[in-house]
Design an enzyme around this catalytic site. Sequence first.
Site, PDB file in Angstrom:
ATOM      1  NE  ARG A 131     -12.596  -4.819  20.861  1.00  0.00           N
ATOM      2  CZ  ARG A 131     -13.736  -4.963  21.518  1.00  0.00           C
ATOM      3  NH1 ARG A 131     -14.264  -6.159  21.654  1.00  0.00           N
ATOM      4  NH2 ARG A 131     -14.336  -3.930  22.039  1.00  0.00           N
ATOM      5  CD  GLU A 135       6.093  -4.235  -6.474  1.00  0.00           C
ATOM      6  OE1 GLU A 135       7.116  -4.470  -5.807  1.00  0.00           O
ATOM      7  OE2 GLU A 135       5.417  -3.187  -6.346  1.00  0.00           O
ATOM      8  CE  LYS A 168       5.361  -8.579   1.120  1.00  0.00           C
ATOM      9  NZ  LYS A 168       4.414  -7.614   0.660  1.00  0.00           N
ATOM     10  CD  GLU A 195       8.015  -0.951   5.973  1.00  0.00           C
ATOM     11  OE1 GLU A 195       7.228  -1.677   5.358  1.00  0.00           O
ATOM     12  OE2 GLU A 195       8.225   0.220   5.704  1.00  0.00           O
ATOM     13  NE  ARG A 210       6.464  -5.930   5.098  1.00  0.00           N
ATOM     14  CZ  ARG A 210       5.340  -6.545   5.361  1.00  0.00           C
ATOM     15  NH1 ARG A 210       5.160  -7.125   6.532  1.00  0.00           N
ATOM     16  NH2 ARG A 210       4.363  -6.609   4.468  1.00  0.00           N
ATOM     17  CG  ASN A 230       9.253   0.345   1.084  1.00  0.00           C
ATOM     18  OD1 ASN A 230       8.211  -0.186   0.713  1.00  0.00           O
ATOM     19  ND2 ASN A 230       9.525   0.578   2.360  1.00  0.00           N
ATOM     20  CG  HIS A 262       7.848   0.668  -3.686  1.00  0.00           C
ATOM     21  ND1 HIS A 262       8.659  -0.230  -4.342  1.00  0.00           N
ATOM     22  CD2 HIS A 262       6.624   0.069  -3.589  1.00  0.00           C
ATOM     23  CE1 HIS A 262       7.969  -1.324  -4.615  1.00  0.00           C
ATOM     24  NE2 HIS A 262       6.730  -1.174  -4.178  1.00  0.00           N
ATOM     25  CG  HIS A 281       4.793   5.499  -3.005  1.00  0.00           C
ATOM     26  ND1 HIS A 281       5.060   5.007  -1.755  1.00  0.00           N
ATOM     27  CD2 HIS A 281       4.050   4.556  -3.620  1.00  0.00           C
ATOM     28  CE1 HIS A 281       4.520   3.803  -1.624  1.00  0.00           C
ATOM     29  NE2 HIS A 281       3.901   3.504  -2.745  1.00  0.00           N
TER      30      HIS A 281
END
Length: 369
Positions: free
Chosen positions: A128, A192, A236, A246, A250, A254, A257, A261
Amino acid sequence: MATTNLKRIPVALAQRGYEVVIGRGCRFHVGEELQRLGYGSGLKVLVVSNPVVFHHYGTHCMEALGAAGFMASSLLVEAGETHKTPATVARIYDACWRERLERESLIMALGGGVVGDMAGFAAATWLRGIAVVQVPTTLLAMVDAAIGGKTGVNHPGGKNLIGAFHQPRLVLVDPDTLFTLPEREFQGGMAEVIKYGVIGDVELFTKLEQAETLRSATAMEPALLIQLLCRSAAAKAAVVVADERESGCRAILNYGHTMGHALETLTGYDTYLHGEAVAMGMGAMGWIASREGYWQDIEHQRQTAVLAKAGLPLRWPPLDPDAVVACMGSDKKVRNGRVRFVVPRALGRVEIRDDISTERVGQALKALQ
Ligand code: NAD
Ligand code: GLY
Protein backbone atom coordinates in the site's frame (compact mmCIF):
# COMPACT_ATOMS: atom_id res chain seq x y z
CA MET A 1 32.07 16.38 -5.28
CA ALA A 2 31.57 19.17 -2.75
CA THR A 3 27.95 19.27 -1.69
CA THR A 4 28.03 23.06 -2.17
CA ASN A 5 28.11 22.42 -5.93
CA LEU A 6 24.70 20.83 -5.74
CA LYS A 7 21.61 22.84 -6.60
CA ARG A 8 18.60 21.98 -4.47
CA ILE A 9 15.18 22.82 -5.89
CA PRO A 10 12.40 22.32 -3.32
CA VAL A 11 9.06 20.78 -4.25
CA ALA A 12 7.25 22.33 -1.29
CA LEU A 13 4.40 19.90 -0.72
CA ALA A 14 4.41 20.00 3.10
CA GLN A 15 4.63 16.40 4.42
CA ARG A 16 5.05 15.08 0.86
CA GLY A 17 7.73 17.67 0.03
CA TYR A 18 11.16 16.79 -1.35
CA GLU A 19 14.13 18.21 -3.24
CA VAL A 20 15.28 17.92 -6.80
CA VAL A 21 19.06 17.73 -6.31
CA ILE A 22 21.07 18.65 -9.40
CA GLY A 23 24.83 18.45 -9.85
CA ARG A 24 27.52 16.91 -12.01
CA GLY A 25 28.68 13.60 -10.54
CA CYS A 26 25.97 13.54 -7.86
CA ARG A 27 25.09 9.94 -8.78
CA PHE A 28 28.18 8.91 -6.84
CA HIS A 29 26.65 10.49 -3.74
CA VAL A 30 23.27 8.80 -3.76
CA GLY A 31 24.09 7.03 -0.47
CA GLU A 32 24.92 10.31 1.30
CA GLU A 33 21.76 11.93 -0.05
CA LEU A 34 19.67 9.08 1.40
CA GLN A 35 21.49 9.37 4.74
CA ARG A 36 20.70 13.10 4.67
CA LEU A 37 17.02 12.13 4.52
CA GLY A 38 17.45 10.01 7.62
CA TYR A 39 17.74 6.56 6.04
CA GLY A 40 20.07 4.37 8.07
CA SER A 41 22.37 1.49 7.35
CA GLY A 42 20.65 -1.83 6.61
CA LEU A 43 17.87 -0.18 4.58
CA LYS A 44 16.73 -2.41 1.71
CA VAL A 45 16.85 -0.64 -1.65
CA LEU A 46 15.56 -2.22 -4.87
CA VAL A 47 17.10 -0.49 -7.88
CA VAL A 48 14.86 -0.76 -10.95
CA SER A 49 16.55 0.00 -14.25
CA ASN A 50 16.90 -1.29 -17.80
CA PRO A 51 19.91 -3.09 -19.33
CA VAL A 52 21.21 -0.06 -21.28
CA VAL A 53 21.10 2.36 -18.36
CA PHE A 54 22.32 -0.20 -15.84
CA HIS A 55 25.29 -1.01 -18.10
CA HIS A 56 26.36 2.66 -17.92
CA TYR A 57 25.41 3.60 -14.36
CA GLY A 58 24.34 0.53 -12.41
CA THR A 59 27.74 -0.21 -10.90
CA HIS A 60 28.19 3.38 -9.66
CA CYS A 61 24.78 3.32 -8.10
CA MET A 62 25.10 -0.09 -6.40
CA GLU A 63 28.59 0.75 -5.08
CA ALA A 64 27.44 4.13 -3.73
CA LEU A 65 24.50 2.46 -1.95
CA GLY A 66 26.71 -0.35 -0.59
CA ALA A 67 29.33 2.13 0.65
CA ALA A 68 26.64 3.91 2.66
CA GLY A 69 25.62 0.62 4.30
CA PHE A 70 22.40 0.00 2.37
CA MET A 71 21.34 -3.48 1.22
CA ALA A 72 20.92 -2.90 -2.49
CA SER A 73 19.50 -5.35 -5.02
CA SER A 74 18.52 -4.72 -8.63
CA LEU A 75 15.91 -5.63 -11.20
CA LEU A 76 16.31 -4.92 -14.90
CA VAL A 77 13.19 -4.52 -17.02
CA GLU A 78 13.01 -4.35 -20.82
CA ALA A 79 13.54 -0.88 -22.32
CA GLY A 80 10.82 0.88 -24.28
CA GLU A 81 7.28 2.19 -24.11
CA THR A 82 5.79 -1.14 -25.24
CA HIS A 83 7.04 -2.66 -21.96
CA LYS A 84 5.36 0.00 -19.77
CA THR A 85 2.64 -2.47 -18.82
CA PRO A 86 1.00 -4.08 -15.78
CA ALA A 87 2.97 -7.26 -16.67
CA THR A 88 6.28 -5.47 -16.16
CA VAL A 89 5.06 -3.96 -12.90
CA ALA A 90 4.17 -7.51 -11.81
CA ARG A 91 7.86 -8.38 -12.32
CA ILE A 92 8.79 -5.51 -10.01
CA TYR A 93 6.32 -6.84 -7.39
CA ASP A 94 7.98 -10.27 -7.70
CA ALA A 95 11.37 -8.66 -6.99
CA CYS A 96 9.88 -6.77 -4.00
CA TRP A 97 8.65 -10.12 -2.68
CA ARG A 98 11.92 -11.95 -3.41
CA GLU A 99 13.93 -9.23 -1.63
CA ARG A 100 11.35 -9.09 1.19
CA LEU A 101 10.93 -5.32 0.90
CA GLU A 102 9.20 -3.88 3.95
CA ARG A 103 7.18 -0.71 4.55
CA GLU A 104 10.41 1.13 5.40
CA SER A 105 12.26 -0.13 2.29
CA LEU A 106 12.78 1.90 -0.82
CA ILE A 107 12.56 1.51 -4.59
CA MET A 108 15.03 3.50 -6.68
CA ALA A 109 14.21 4.22 -10.32
CA LEU A 110 17.40 4.52 -12.40
CA GLY A 111 16.52 5.41 -15.97
CA GLY A 112 14.19 7.42 -18.17
CA GLY A 113 10.50 8.12 -17.81
CA VAL A 114 9.47 4.55 -18.66
CA VAL A 115 11.45 3.07 -15.76
CA GLY A 116 10.48 5.98 -13.48
CA ASP A 117 6.75 5.68 -14.14
CA MET A 118 6.74 1.91 -13.55
CA ALA A 119 9.02 1.89 -10.52
CA GLY A 120 6.99 4.76 -9.06
CA PHE A 121 3.73 2.87 -9.61
CA ALA A 122 5.14 -0.31 -8.04
CA ALA A 123 6.26 1.78 -5.04
CA ALA A 124 2.82 3.43 -4.82
CA THR A 125 1.13 0.05 -4.56
CA TRP A 126 3.56 -2.42 -2.89
CA LEU A 127 2.46 -2.86 0.73
CA ARG A 128 0.00 0.00 0.00
CA GLY A 129 2.87 2.36 -0.64
CA ILE A 130 6.61 2.45 0.03
CA ALA A 131 9.15 5.18 -0.71
CA VAL A 132 10.54 5.82 -4.17
CA VAL A 133 13.60 7.80 -5.20
CA GLN A 134 13.94 8.93 -8.79
CA VAL A 135 17.37 8.99 -10.46
CA PRO A 136 16.45 10.14 -13.98
CA THR A 137 18.93 9.58 -16.82
CA THR A 138 17.10 11.18 -19.78
CA LEU A 139 16.58 14.91 -20.24
CA LEU A 140 12.82 14.34 -20.43
CA ALA A 141 12.75 12.50 -17.12
CA MET A 142 15.07 15.07 -15.45
CA VAL A 143 12.87 18.03 -16.32
CA ASP A 144 9.45 16.40 -16.29
CA ALA A 145 8.67 12.72 -15.62
CA ALA A 146 10.67 12.27 -12.40
CA ILE A 147 9.15 15.35 -10.74
CA GLY A 148 5.56 15.67 -9.60
CA GLY A 149 4.45 12.20 -8.55
CA LYS A 150 2.59 10.96 -11.62
CA THR A 151 3.28 7.23 -11.92
CA GLY A 152 1.66 4.54 -14.02
CA VAL A 153 1.54 2.19 -16.95
CA ASN A 154 -0.28 1.91 -20.27
CA HIS A 155 -3.47 -0.03 -20.99
CA PRO A 156 -4.32 -1.28 -24.50
CA GLY A 157 -7.02 1.42 -24.44
CA GLY A 158 -4.53 4.25 -24.03
CA LYS A 159 -1.36 5.71 -22.56
CA ASN A 160 -0.96 6.01 -18.77
CA LEU A 161 -4.56 4.95 -18.08
CA ILE A 162 -3.51 2.97 -14.98
CA GLY A 163 -1.65 4.95 -12.36
CA ALA A 164 -1.37 6.73 -9.05
CA PHE A 165 -0.03 9.97 -7.65
CA HIS A 166 2.96 9.06 -5.51
CA GLN A 167 5.57 11.72 -4.81
CA PRO A 168 9.21 10.61 -4.64
CA ARG A 169 11.33 11.25 -1.53
CA LEU A 170 14.15 12.62 -3.66
CA VAL A 171 14.96 13.32 -7.31
CA LEU A 172 18.69 13.09 -8.01
CA VAL A 173 19.76 14.60 -11.34
CA ASP A 174 23.31 14.02 -12.60
CA PRO A 175 23.68 15.90 -15.93
CA ASP A 176 26.77 13.83 -16.78
CA THR A 177 24.52 10.83 -17.46
CA LEU A 178 23.22 12.75 -20.49
CA PHE A 179 26.55 12.26 -22.27
CA THR A 180 25.56 8.70 -23.17
CA LEU A 181 21.97 9.57 -24.12
CA PRO A 182 21.31 9.37 -27.89
CA GLU A 183 21.03 12.89 -29.38
CA ARG A 184 17.51 12.29 -30.63
CA GLU A 185 16.37 11.47 -27.08
CA PHE A 186 18.12 14.61 -25.78
CA GLN A 187 16.32 16.73 -28.37
CA GLY A 188 12.98 15.15 -27.43
CA GLY A 189 13.59 16.20 -23.81
CA MET A 190 14.52 19.71 -24.97
CA ALA A 191 10.93 20.09 -26.26
CA GLU A 192 9.75 20.00 -22.63
CA VAL A 193 12.37 22.60 -21.62
CA ILE A 194 11.13 24.89 -24.41
CA LYS A 195 7.59 24.23 -23.20
CA TYR A 196 8.43 25.63 -19.73
CA GLY A 197 9.75 28.77 -21.40
CA VAL A 198 6.59 29.31 -23.43
CA ILE A 199 4.11 28.53 -20.67
CA GLY A 200 5.65 30.59 -17.91
CA ASP A 201 9.33 31.56 -18.00
CA VAL A 202 10.21 34.08 -20.68
CA GLU A 203 13.74 34.44 -19.25
CA LEU A 204 14.30 30.72 -19.78
CA PHE A 205 12.95 31.11 -23.31
CA THR A 206 15.43 33.92 -24.01
CA LYS A 207 18.31 31.76 -22.72
CA LEU A 208 17.25 29.07 -25.18
CA GLU A 209 17.20 31.63 -27.99
CA GLN A 210 20.67 32.84 -27.06
CA ALA A 211 22.23 29.38 -26.66
CA GLU A 212 24.73 28.38 -29.34
CA THR A 213 23.21 24.92 -29.65
CA LEU A 214 20.44 22.91 -28.01
CA ARG A 215 21.08 19.67 -29.85
CA SER A 216 23.22 17.57 -27.52
CA ALA A 217 24.58 17.51 -23.98
CA THR A 218 28.14 17.13 -25.23
CA ALA A 219 27.93 20.22 -27.45
CA MET A 220 26.28 22.42 -24.85
CA GLU A 221 28.02 24.63 -22.33
CA PRO A 222 27.83 22.59 -19.04
CA ALA A 223 26.84 25.64 -16.99
CA LEU A 224 24.00 26.42 -19.38
CA LEU A 225 22.75 22.84 -19.24
CA ILE A 226 22.62 23.04 -15.43
CA GLN A 227 20.76 26.35 -15.62
CA LEU A 228 18.20 24.81 -17.99
CA LEU A 229 17.76 21.82 -15.67
CA CYS A 230 17.32 24.03 -12.60
CA ARG A 231 14.86 26.45 -14.21
CA SER A 232 12.83 23.59 -15.68
CA ALA A 233 12.72 21.72 -12.36
CA ALA A 234 11.67 24.94 -10.59
CA ALA A 235 8.96 25.57 -13.20
CA LYS A 236 7.57 22.06 -12.82
CA ALA A 237 7.80 22.22 -9.01
CA ALA A 238 5.85 25.50 -8.91
CA VAL A 239 2.98 24.06 -10.96
CA VAL A 240 2.90 20.80 -8.97
CA VAL A 241 2.83 22.69 -5.68
CA ALA A 242 -0.03 24.86 -6.93
CA ASP A 243 -2.10 21.90 -8.15
CA GLU A 244 -0.69 18.51 -7.10
CA ARG A 245 -3.60 16.42 -8.42
CA GLU A 246 -4.29 18.32 -11.64
CA SER A 247 -7.65 19.73 -10.71
CA GLY A 248 -6.75 23.09 -12.26
CA CYS A 249 -3.59 24.84 -13.37
CA ARG A 250 -1.38 21.71 -13.67
CA ALA A 251 -3.12 21.25 -17.02
CA ILE A 252 -0.91 24.01 -18.48
CA LEU A 253 1.92 21.44 -18.47
CA ASN A 254 -0.01 19.79 -21.31
CA TYR A 255 0.87 22.58 -23.76
CA GLY A 256 1.42 20.85 -27.11
CA HIS A 257 0.45 17.49 -25.60
CA THR A 258 -3.21 17.26 -26.69
CA MET A 259 -2.35 17.38 -30.38
CA GLY A 260 0.95 15.61 -29.73
CA HIS A 261 -0.78 12.63 -28.09
CA ALA A 262 -3.15 12.37 -31.08
CA LEU A 263 -0.11 12.31 -33.38
CA GLU A 264 1.58 9.61 -31.27
CA THR A 265 -1.59 7.49 -31.22
CA LEU A 266 -2.31 7.82 -34.95
CA THR A 267 1.26 6.93 -35.86
CA GLY A 268 1.35 3.87 -33.59
CA TYR A 269 3.81 5.19 -30.96
CA ASP A 270 6.76 4.08 -33.09
CA THR A 271 7.34 7.03 -35.43
CA TYR A 272 7.83 10.01 -33.13
CA LEU A 273 9.37 10.25 -29.68
CA HIS A 274 7.04 11.78 -27.09
CA GLY A 275 9.05 15.03 -27.08
CA GLU A 276 9.00 15.23 -30.88
CA ALA A 277 5.21 14.86 -30.90
CA VAL A 278 4.96 17.54 -28.18
CA ALA A 279 7.12 19.88 -30.30
CA MET A 280 4.82 19.35 -33.28
CA GLY A 281 1.79 19.94 -31.03
CA MET A 282 3.37 23.17 -29.77
CA GLY A 283 4.01 24.22 -33.38
CA ALA A 284 0.37 23.56 -34.26
CA MET A 285 -0.96 25.41 -31.19
CA GLY A 286 1.39 28.31 -31.95
CA TRP A 287 0.03 28.48 -35.51
CA ILE A 288 -3.59 28.33 -34.28
CA ALA A 289 -2.96 30.99 -31.58
CA SER A 290 -1.42 33.26 -34.15
CA ARG A 291 -4.37 32.87 -36.60
CA GLU A 292 -6.88 33.42 -33.78
CA GLY A 293 -5.01 36.59 -32.75
CA TYR A 294 -4.18 35.18 -29.31
CA TRP A 295 -0.47 35.88 -29.70
CA GLN A 296 1.59 37.73 -32.26
CA ASP A 297 3.09 36.17 -35.40
CA ILE A 298 6.53 37.17 -34.19
CA GLU A 299 6.05 35.11 -31.01
CA HIS A 300 5.02 32.11 -33.09
CA GLN A 301 8.11 32.60 -35.25
CA ARG A 302 10.36 32.80 -32.18
CA GLN A 303 8.91 29.55 -30.84
CA THR A 304 9.38 27.88 -34.25
CA ALA A 305 13.00 29.06 -34.39
CA VAL A 306 13.85 27.60 -30.95
CA LEU A 307 12.15 24.27 -31.73
CA ALA A 308 14.11 24.07 -35.01
CA LYS A 309 17.36 24.98 -33.22
CA ALA A 310 16.82 21.97 -30.93
CA GLY A 311 16.56 19.76 -34.03
CA LEU A 312 12.87 19.03 -33.40
CA PRO A 313 10.52 18.14 -36.26
CA LEU A 314 7.89 20.73 -37.20
CA ARG A 315 6.18 19.34 -40.31
CA TRP A 316 3.13 17.18 -39.75
CA PRO A 317 2.55 14.01 -41.78
CA PRO A 318 -0.62 13.97 -43.93
CA LEU A 319 -3.19 12.91 -41.32
CA ASP A 320 -6.97 13.06 -41.67
CA PRO A 321 -7.99 16.11 -39.53
CA ASP A 322 -11.20 14.32 -38.47
CA ALA A 323 -9.13 11.42 -37.13
CA VAL A 324 -6.90 13.85 -35.20
CA VAL A 325 -9.93 15.60 -33.71
CA ALA A 326 -11.60 12.27 -32.86
CA CYS A 327 -8.42 11.11 -31.19
CA MET A 328 -8.16 14.30 -29.13
CA GLY A 329 -11.78 13.70 -28.08
CA SER A 330 -10.75 10.53 -26.26
CA ASP A 331 -7.85 12.20 -24.42
CA LYS A 332 -7.85 12.03 -20.58
CA LYS A 333 -8.01 15.83 -20.48
CA VAL A 334 -11.41 16.20 -22.20
CA ARG A 335 -14.07 17.82 -19.95
CA ASN A 336 -17.82 17.57 -20.68
CA GLY A 337 -17.01 16.32 -24.17
CA ARG A 338 -14.99 19.44 -25.08
CA VAL A 339 -11.30 19.28 -25.91
CA ARG A 340 -9.32 21.66 -23.69
CA PHE A 341 -6.34 23.24 -25.43
CA VAL A 342 -3.49 25.08 -23.77
CA VAL A 343 -3.21 28.22 -25.91
CA PRO A 344 -0.26 30.65 -25.82
CA ARG A 345 -1.21 34.30 -25.21
CA ALA A 346 2.37 35.61 -25.14
CA LEU A 347 5.80 34.09 -24.58
CA GLY A 348 5.61 33.12 -20.91
CA ARG A 349 1.79 33.09 -20.68
CA VAL A 350 -0.84 30.52 -21.67
CA GLU A 351 -4.53 29.94 -21.01
CA ILE A 352 -6.83 26.93 -21.29
CA ARG A 353 -9.60 27.21 -23.91
CA ASP A 354 -12.24 24.80 -25.17
CA ASP A 355 -13.45 26.87 -28.12
CA ILE A 356 -10.89 26.03 -30.81
CA SER A 357 -12.89 24.82 -33.82
CA THR A 358 -12.31 21.58 -35.69
CA GLU A 359 -11.91 23.67 -38.87
CA ARG A 360 -9.05 25.63 -37.30
CA VAL A 361 -7.30 22.41 -36.25
CA GLY A 362 -7.71 21.10 -39.81
CA GLN A 363 -6.27 24.35 -41.26
CA ALA A 364 -3.25 24.10 -38.95
CA LEU A 365 -2.56 20.50 -39.95
CA LYS A 366 -2.76 21.45 -43.64
CA ALA A 367 -0.57 24.51 -43.23
CA LEU A 368 2.08 22.57 -41.30
CA GLN A 369 2.32 19.57 -43.67
P1 NAD B 1 12.60 6.25 -21.98
O1 NAD B 1 12.48 6.04 -20.54
O2 NAD B 1 11.99 5.24 -22.89
O3 NAD B 1 14.14 6.38 -22.35
C1 NAD B 1 14.50 6.60 -23.70
C2 NAD B 1 15.64 5.67 -24.13
O4 NAD B 1 16.86 6.17 -23.63
C3 NAD B 1 15.52 4.25 -23.64
O5 NAD B 1 15.87 3.39 -24.69
C4 NAD B 1 16.56 4.16 -22.51
O6 NAD B 1 17.08 2.88 -22.38
C5 NAD B 1 17.61 5.13 -23.00
N1 NAD B 1 18.38 5.79 -21.96
C6 NAD B 1 17.91 6.37 -20.84
N2 NAD B 1 18.88 7.02 -20.21
C7 NAD B 1 20.00 6.84 -20.92
C8 NAD B 1 21.34 7.29 -20.78
N3 NAD B 1 21.69 8.13 -19.81
N4 NAD B 1 22.24 6.87 -21.68
C9 NAD B 1 21.88 6.08 -22.72
N5 NAD B 1 20.63 5.64 -22.93
C10 NAD B 1 19.70 6.03 -22.04
O7 NAD B 1 12.01 7.66 -22.45
P2 NAD B 1 11.77 9.05 -21.69
O8 NAD B 1 11.63 10.03 -22.78
O9 NAD B 1 12.73 9.27 -20.61
O10 NAD B 1 10.36 8.82 -20.97
C11 NAD B 1 9.17 8.64 -21.69
C12 NAD B 1 8.12 8.14 -20.73
O11 NAD B 1 7.94 9.10 -19.70
C13 NAD B 1 6.78 7.91 -21.36
O12 NAD B 1 6.29 6.66 -20.96
C14 NAD B 1 5.91 9.03 -20.80
O13 NAD B 1 4.56 8.64 -20.68
C15 NAD B 1 6.55 9.23 -19.45
N6 NAD B 1 6.33 10.57 -18.89
C16 NAD B 1 5.87 10.65 -17.61
C17 NAD B 1 5.65 11.88 -17.03
C18 NAD B 1 5.21 11.97 -15.61
O14 NAD B 1 4.86 13.06 -15.15
N7 NAD B 1 5.22 10.88 -14.87
C19 NAD B 1 5.91 13.06 -17.75
C20 NAD B 1 6.38 12.94 -19.05
C21 NAD B 1 6.59 11.69 -19.61
N1 GLY C 1 3.85 15.79 -17.40
C1 GLY C 1 2.66 16.47 -17.01
C2 GLY C 1 2.47 16.50 -15.54
O1 GLY C 1 3.30 16.05 -14.78
O2 GLY C 1 1.44 16.93 -15.10
